[in-house]
Design an enzyme around this catalytic site. Structure first.
Site, mmCIF file in Angstrom:
data_model
loop_
_atom_site.group_PDB
_atom_site.id
_atom_site.type_symbol
_atom_site.label_atom_id
_atom_site.label_comp_id
_atom_site.label_asym_id
_atom_site.label_seq_id
_atom_site.Cartn_x
_atom_site.Cartn_y
_atom_site.Cartn_z
ATOM 1 N N CYS A 1 26.238 -43.567 -29.773
ATOM 2 C CA CYS A 1 24.727 -43.597 -30.084
ATOM 3 C C CYS A 1 25.368 -43.624 -31.946
ATOM 4 O O CYS A 1 25.481 -42.759 -32.126
ATOM 5 C CB CYS A 1 23.511 -43.153 -29.705
ATOM 6 S SG CYS A 1 22.732 -42.969 -31.185
ATOM 7 N N LYS B 1 29.941 -41.914 -22.344
ATOM 8 C CA LYS B 1 30.288 -43.061 -22.936
ATOM 9 C C LYS B 1 30.623 -42.837 -24.601
ATOM 10 O O LYS B 1 29.838 -41.870 -25.244
ATOM 11 C CB LYS B 1 28.365 -43.236 -23.079
ATOM 12 C CG LYS B 1 28.282 -44.957 -23.441
ATOM 13 C CD LYS B 1 26.719 -45.146 -22.647
ATOM 14 C CE LYS B 1 26.115 -46.343 -22.694
ATOM 15 N NZ LYS B 1 25.285 -46.390 -23.708
ATOM 16 N N HIS C 1 30.756 -49.114 -23.803
ATOM 17 C CA HIS C 1 29.632 -50.541 -24.751
ATOM 18 C C HIS C 1 30.836 -50.527 -25.220
ATOM 19 O O HIS C 1 30.826 -50.195 -26.181
ATOM 20 C CB HIS C 1 28.816 -49.697 -25.001
ATOM 21 C CG HIS C 1 28.157 -50.423 -25.562
ATOM 22 N ND1 HIS C 1 26.542 -50.179 -26.355
ATOM 23 C CD2 HIS C 1 28.058 -51.698 -26.609
ATOM 24 C CE1 HIS C 1 26.439 -51.423 -27.212
ATOM 25 N NE2 HIS C 1 27.112 -51.955 -27.111
ATOM 26 N N GLY D 1 27.200 -53.377 -21.796
ATOM 27 C CA GLY D 1 27.175 -53.940 -23.029
ATOM 28 C C GLY D 1 27.382 -55.891 -22.237
ATOM 29 O O GLY D 1 28.982 -56.017 -21.960
HETATM 30 C C1 LIG Z 1 15.995 -48.983 -27.045
HETATM 31 C C2 LIG Z 1 16.833 -48.863 -26.525
HETATM 32 C C3 LIG Z 1 17.925 -47.328 -26.589
HETATM 33 C C4 LIG Z 1 18.955 -46.716 -26.276
HETATM 34 N N1 LIG Z 1 18.948 -45.080 -25.618
HETATM 35 C C5 LIG Z 1 20.352 -45.053 -25.287
HETATM 36 C C6 LIG Z 1 20.708 -43.553 -25.399
HETATM 37 O O1 LIG Z 1 20.223 -42.966 -25.266
HETATM 38 N N2 LIG Z 1 22.166 -43.469 -25.284
HETATM 39 C C7 LIG Z 1 23.052 -44.652 -24.954
HETATM 40 O O2 LIG Z 1 24.339 -43.766 -24.062
HETATM 41 N N3 LIG Z 1 23.073 -45.732 -24.836
HETATM 42 C C8 LIG Z 1 21.513 -45.841 -25.079
HETATM 43 N N4 LIG Z 1 21.128 -47.305 -25.552
HETATM 44 C C9 LIG Z 1 22.115 -47.994 -25.184
HETATM 45 C C10 LIG Z 1 22.814 -48.695 -24.199
HETATM 46 O O3 LIG Z 1 22.420 -47.260 -22.797
HETATM 47 C C11 LIG Z 1 23.271 -49.975 -23.460
HETATM 48 O O4 LIG Z 1 24.740 -49.061 -23.624
HETATM 49 C C12 LIG Z 1 23.178 -51.296 -24.974
HETATM 50 O O5 LIG Z 1 21.832 -51.445 -25.088
HETATM 51 C C13 LIG Z 1 24.322 -51.909 -23.839
HETATM 52 O O6 LIG Z 1 24.239 -52.290 -22.736
HETATM 53 P P1 LIG Z 1 23.023 -53.954 -22.311
HETATM 54 O O7 LIG Z 1 23.687 -54.976 -23.316
HETATM 55 O O8 LIG Z 1 23.192 -54.024 -21.376
HETATM 56 O O9 LIG Z 1 22.182 -53.332 -22.497
HETATM 57 C C14 LIG Z 1 19.568 -47.765 -25.696
HETATM 58 C C15 LIG Z 1 19.275 -49.038 -25.575
HETATM 59 C C16 LIG Z 1 17.981 -49.481 -26.499
HETATM 60 C C17 LIG Z 1 17.819 -51.022 -26.112
#
Ligand SMILES: Cc1cc2nc3c(=O)[nH]c(=O)nc-3n(C[C@H](O)[C@H](O)[C@H](O)COP(=O)(O)O)c2cc1C
Length: 325
Positions: free
Chosen positions: A83, A122, A154, A195
């Protein structure tokens, strides 16, 4: 995902898939140790299997939090090293930990010593000017030496200065190949790709190259996709034949929560994308949005919203039957 995968969201997602591993929002060690623990760590027994994600960088504090999580029955403890928000950098955790692989290894080892459940991490493929080849390799070596249960990657870099957290999920290019190479170089490390995975069919393609996949935004924004997880990934029957049936099955939960003082909107806000791009979806969403403005709204409002997409459900049934076949 912060503000998204709260306990109401997770309860609903668990109706859609019995098998997928669900994750909490990230909770900092400070919040777990000194905050309203009962509220932050609350979950329903139906949510299993459920991982608790922690944010922190102090091995002792993380070990204490991991133990609290394990004692409460969580199935996995995950450490966030991905993050990029400013708040997180101030606290020296999240993605900036990619620059401290040894410390992350120490954190994993301390947590593992405190609990019997899997401890996972992660991360990103790198941060800032790091070389995604060597930085991720060194990071993964540290994680593997500490015997973490899995490394979830990610597959894009995070830029700690100059990009907002949202931009950091969109602007740095995805590099799935880097994660494939990581897996090939570490056959004994469980590598999970995250991702840009758009749906379950997409996830299946990656599973030839990595041990697991994690879906973020697609799972939240289009939760109907999760119904295909059990049949397509695990070879089990789908939990429900249609998103509408799954939403209807949420009614007893809603009624229970309303009695406790939960506002309907706190639950139904997670259902807005349930019928994206099917006839009636817009009317459904508009009706559901009323829950935000009427404090006394009850489960009837959800039933009324669902009635607006009744025709579309037949189509969705056919689609799911097709996918399952
Ligand atoms: C609103 C929001 C909050 C997120 N909060 C976290 C979190 O608390 N911990 C985390 O590891 N990733 C968090 N992420 C990232 C997602 O877990 C993920 O790694 C990222 O969106 C890429 O994956 P995706 O393309 O499938 O969304 C967050 C993403 C979004 C959109």
């Amino acid at each position: 995902m912060m503000e998204w995968t709260d306990r109401h969201c997770r309860f609903f997602h668990r109706l859609l898939t019995r098998r997928a591993l669900l994750y909490t929002e990230m909770l900092t060690t400070g919040a777990v140790l000194h905050g309203d623990r009962a509220r932050f760590l609350r979950y329903d027994a139906a949510e299993h299997p459920l991982a608790l994600q922690l944010g922190g960088s102090d091995p002792r504090a993380l070990a204490a939090c991991a133990k609290i999580g394990a004692d409460l029955g969580f199935d996995e403890i995950n450490l966030n090293a991905g993050c990029p928000s400013d708040r997180v950098q101030d606290g020296r955790f999240g993605a900036c930990l990619m620059a401290e692989p040894q410390l992350v290894g120490d954190c994993v080892a301390a947590m593992k010593a405190a609990v019997a459940i899997p401890v996972t991490v992660k991360c990103r493929i790198g941060i800032d000017e790091q070389d995604a080849e060597s930085a991720l390799e060194i990071f993964a070596q540290s994680i593997e030496s500490a015997r973490a249960g899995a490394l979830i990657v990610h597959a894009r870099k995070a830029w700690l200065k100059g990009l907002s957290p949202k931009e950091n999920r969109e602007v740095p290019p995805l590099d799935h190949d880097r994660v494939y190479r990581l897996k090939a170089a570490h056959p004994r490390l469980n590598v999970v790709l995250n991702g840009g995975i758009a749906g379950v069919e997409d996830a299946l393609l990656h599973l030839d190259r990595v041990d697991g996949v994690m879906m973020g935004r697609a799972a939240y924004q289009e939760p109907w996709r999760l119904i295909a997880v059990d049949p397509l990934i695990f070879g089990d029957a789908a939990a429900f034949a249609s998103p509408q049936q799954a939403a209807a099955a949420l009614v007893p939960y809603i009624e229970r929560e309303l009695v406790e003082g939960t506002r309907l909107h706190a639950i139904t806000r997670h259902l807005h994308g349930l019928f994206r791009a099917v006839p009636g979806a817009r009317a459904y969403r508009r009706r559901l949005a009323d829950a935000a403005t009427s404090p006394h709204a009850d489960a009837q409002l959800l039933a009324a919203a669902l009635a607006m997409v009744s025709d579309a459900v037949l189509d969705r049934d056919r689609v799911l039957a097709h996918i399952a076949a």
